[in-house]
Design a protein around this motif. Structure first.
Motif, PDB file in Angstrom:
ATOM      1  N   VAL A   7       0.847  -1.187   0.000  1.00  0.00           N
ATOM      2  CA  VAL A   7       0.000   0.000   0.000  1.00  0.00           C
ATOM      3  C   VAL A   7       0.884   1.239   0.000  1.00  0.00           C
ATOM      4  O   VAL A   7       0.746   2.122  -0.840  1.00  0.00           O
ATOM      5  N   THR A   8       1.800   1.311   0.958  1.00  0.00           N
ATOM      6  CA  THR A   8       2.833   2.349   1.013  1.00  0.00           C
ATOM      7  C   THR A   8       4.135   1.634   1.342  1.00  0.00           C
ATOM      8  O   THR A   8       4.115   0.461   1.721  1.00  0.00           O
ATOM      9  N   PRO A   9       5.263   2.317   1.254  1.00  0.00           N
ATOM     10  CA  PRO A   9       6.521   1.631   1.589  1.00  0.00           C
ATOM     11  C   PRO A   9       6.551   1.076   3.017  1.00  0.00           C
ATOM     12  O   PRO A   9       7.239   0.098   3.286  1.00  0.00           O
ATOM     13  N   THR A  10       5.792   1.683   3.935  1.00  0.00           N
ATOM     14  CA  THR A  10       5.791   1.210   5.320  1.00  0.00           C
ATOM     15  C   THR A  10       4.555   0.374   5.662  1.00  0.00           C
ATOM     16  O   THR A  10       4.492  -0.197   6.745  1.00  0.00           O
ATOM     17  N   PHE A  11       3.570   0.309   4.795  1.00  0.00           N
ATOM     18  CA  PHE A  11       2.335  -0.427   5.062  1.00  0.00           C
ATOM     19  C   PHE A  11       2.151  -1.480   3.971  1.00  0.00           C
ATOM     20  O   PHE A  11       1.819  -1.161   2.840  1.00  0.00           O
ATOM     21  N   VAL A  12       2.380  -2.733   4.341  1.00  0.00           N
ATOM     22  CA  VAL A  12       2.272  -3.855   3.411  1.00  0.00           C
ATOM     23  C   VAL A  12       1.268  -4.851   3.974  1.00  0.00           C
ATOM     24  O   VAL A  12       1.355  -5.250   5.135  1.00  0.00           O
ATOM     25  N   VAL A  13       0.291  -5.228   3.163  1.00  0.00           N
ATOM     26  CA  VAL A  13      -0.698  -6.233   3.564  1.00  0.00           C
ATOM     27  C   VAL A  13      -0.177  -7.589   3.107  1.00  0.00           C
ATOM     28  O   VAL A  13       0.032  -7.800   1.911  1.00  0.00           O
ATOM     29  N   PRO A  14       0.037  -8.532   4.034  1.00  0.00           N
ATOM     30  CA  PRO A  14       0.512  -9.852   3.628  1.00  0.00           C
ATOM     31  C   PRO A  14      -0.523 -10.573   2.774  1.00  0.00           C
ATOM     32  O   PRO A  14      -1.732 -10.437   2.982  1.00  0.00           O
ATOM     33  N   ALA A  50      -3.540  -8.094  11.596  1.00  0.00           N
ATOM     34  CA  ALA A  50      -2.351  -7.855  12.417  1.00  0.00           C
ATOM     35  C   ALA A  50      -1.365  -6.946  11.692  1.00  0.00           C
ATOM     36  O   ALA A  50      -0.445  -6.404  12.312  1.00  0.00           O
ATOM     37  N   ALA A  51      -1.532  -6.752  10.387  1.00  0.00           N
ATOM     38  CA  ALA A  51      -0.605  -5.937   9.602  1.00  0.00           C
ATOM     39  C   ALA A  51      -0.867  -4.447   9.749  1.00  0.00           C
ATOM     40  O   ALA A  51      -0.012  -3.636   9.398  1.00  0.00           O
ATOM     41  N   VAL A  52      -2.037  -4.085  10.274  1.00  0.00           N
ATOM     42  CA  VAL A  52      -2.401  -2.675  10.383  1.00  0.00           C
ATOM     43  C   VAL A  52      -2.194  -2.224  11.830  1.00  0.00           C
ATOM     44  O   VAL A  52      -2.809  -2.778  12.742  1.00  0.00           O
ATOM     45  N   ARG A  93      -6.771  -1.640  -7.317  1.00  0.00           N
ATOM     46  CA  ARG A  93      -7.867  -0.839  -6.777  1.00  0.00           C
ATOM     47  C   ARG A  93      -7.862  -0.867  -5.246  1.00  0.00           C
ATOM     48  O   ARG A  93      -8.041   0.157  -4.596  1.00  0.00           O
ATOM     49  N   MET A  94      -7.637  -2.049  -4.658  1.00  0.00           N
ATOM     50  CA  MET A  94      -7.600  -2.149  -3.203  1.00  0.00           C
ATOM     51  C   MET A  94      -6.424  -1.355  -2.642  1.00  0.00           C
ATOM     52  O   MET A  94      -6.567  -0.660  -1.637  1.00  0.00           O
ATOM     53  N   GLY A  95      -5.276  -1.436  -3.297  1.00  0.00           N
ATOM     54  CA  GLY A  95      -4.121  -0.662  -2.846  1.00  0.00           C
ATOM     55  C   GLY A  95      -4.392   0.829  -2.876  1.00  0.00           C
ATOM     56  O   GLY A  95      -4.051   1.554  -1.940  1.00  0.00           O
ATOM     57  N   ARG A  96      -5.045   1.299  -3.946  1.00  0.00           N
ATOM     58  CA  ARG A  96      -5.364   2.720  -4.063  1.00  0.00           C
ATOM     59  C   ARG A  96      -6.354   3.154  -2.988  1.00  0.00           C
ATOM     60  O   ARG A  96      -6.189   4.204  -2.356  1.00  0.00           O
ATOM     61  N   ALA A 101      -7.270   5.923   2.152  1.00  0.00           N
ATOM     62  CA  ALA A 101      -7.863   5.883   3.487  1.00  0.00           C
ATOM     63  C   ALA A 101      -6.811   6.045   4.576  1.00  0.00           C
ATOM     64  O   ALA A 101      -7.107   6.562   5.662  1.00  0.00           O
ATOM     65  N   ALA A 102      -5.579   5.611   4.304  1.00  0.00           N
ATOM     66  CA  ALA A 102      -4.510   5.691   5.305  1.00  0.00           C
ATOM     67  C   ALA A 102      -3.806   7.042   5.301  1.00  0.00           C
ATOM     68  O   ALA A 102      -3.040   7.333   6.212  1.00  0.00           O
ATOM     69  N   ALA A 103      -4.064   7.864   4.298  1.00  0.00           N
ATOM     70  CA  ALA A 103      -3.385   9.152   4.194  1.00  0.00           C
ATOM     71  C   ALA A 103      -3.786  10.058   5.361  1.00  0.00           C
ATOM     72  O   ALA A 103      -4.926  10.032   5.834  1.00  0.00           O
TER      73      ALA A 103
END
Length: 142
Positions: A7-14, A50-52, A93-96, A101-103
């Motif tokens: 999603v971002t360099p620091t937020f990765v969904v496994p 657990a990733a968030v 689309r999910m990543g975007r 939403a995380a911004a």
């Protein structure tokens, strides 16, 4: 790492937290529509992931409250004929959506007052405009 959603360099969904379901798609494909399961529904449980991190989870849940069903974000993609292209489209689309939403929210606007010079210029312009209109009214035009 290949199945992970960055999603971002620091937020990765496994990839293990993403669920994909396939079904028959409507739309282009001709007779193949009736036999190929090309539609993709990609789901991610935001509320229990657990990733968030907790502070980010709260922000995402608040920003996506209209799109979530019991804390689960589901994206469907059926615009392409092939399942692989639909999988890619759903992940993008999910990543975007998660990225938006995380911004962080924009900074709050500090109300300002016009400067003294700006107020004086505004009043001078109003007086000049009034004098122009006053001069137009003075004459007898008939």
């Amino acid at each position: 790492m290949a199945d992970d959603l960055v999603v971002t360099p620091t937020f990765v969904v496994p990839g293990s937290e993403l669920t994909e379901r396939f079904s028959r798609s409507s739309g282009p494909g001709g007779q193949g529509v009736n036999t190929a399961d090309s539609r993709v529904a990609l789901s991610f449980d935001v509320a229990r992931s657990a990733a968030v991190p907790p502070w980010l989870r709260y922000r995402i849940l608040c920003n996506l409250r209209g799109r979530l069903a019991r804390g689960v974000l589901t994206i469907t993609a059926s615009e392409h004929r092939s399942q692989l292209q639909n999988r890619t489209a759903a992940r993008e689309r999910m990543g975007r959506i998660l990225r938006d939403a995380a911004a962080a929210p924009p900074p709050t606007r500090r109300p300002t007052t016009p400067s003294r010079g700006a107020r004086e210029r505004r009043i001078a312009d109003k007086k000049r405009r009034g004098q122009t209109k006053q001069r137009r009214r003075g004459g007898d035009w008939d």
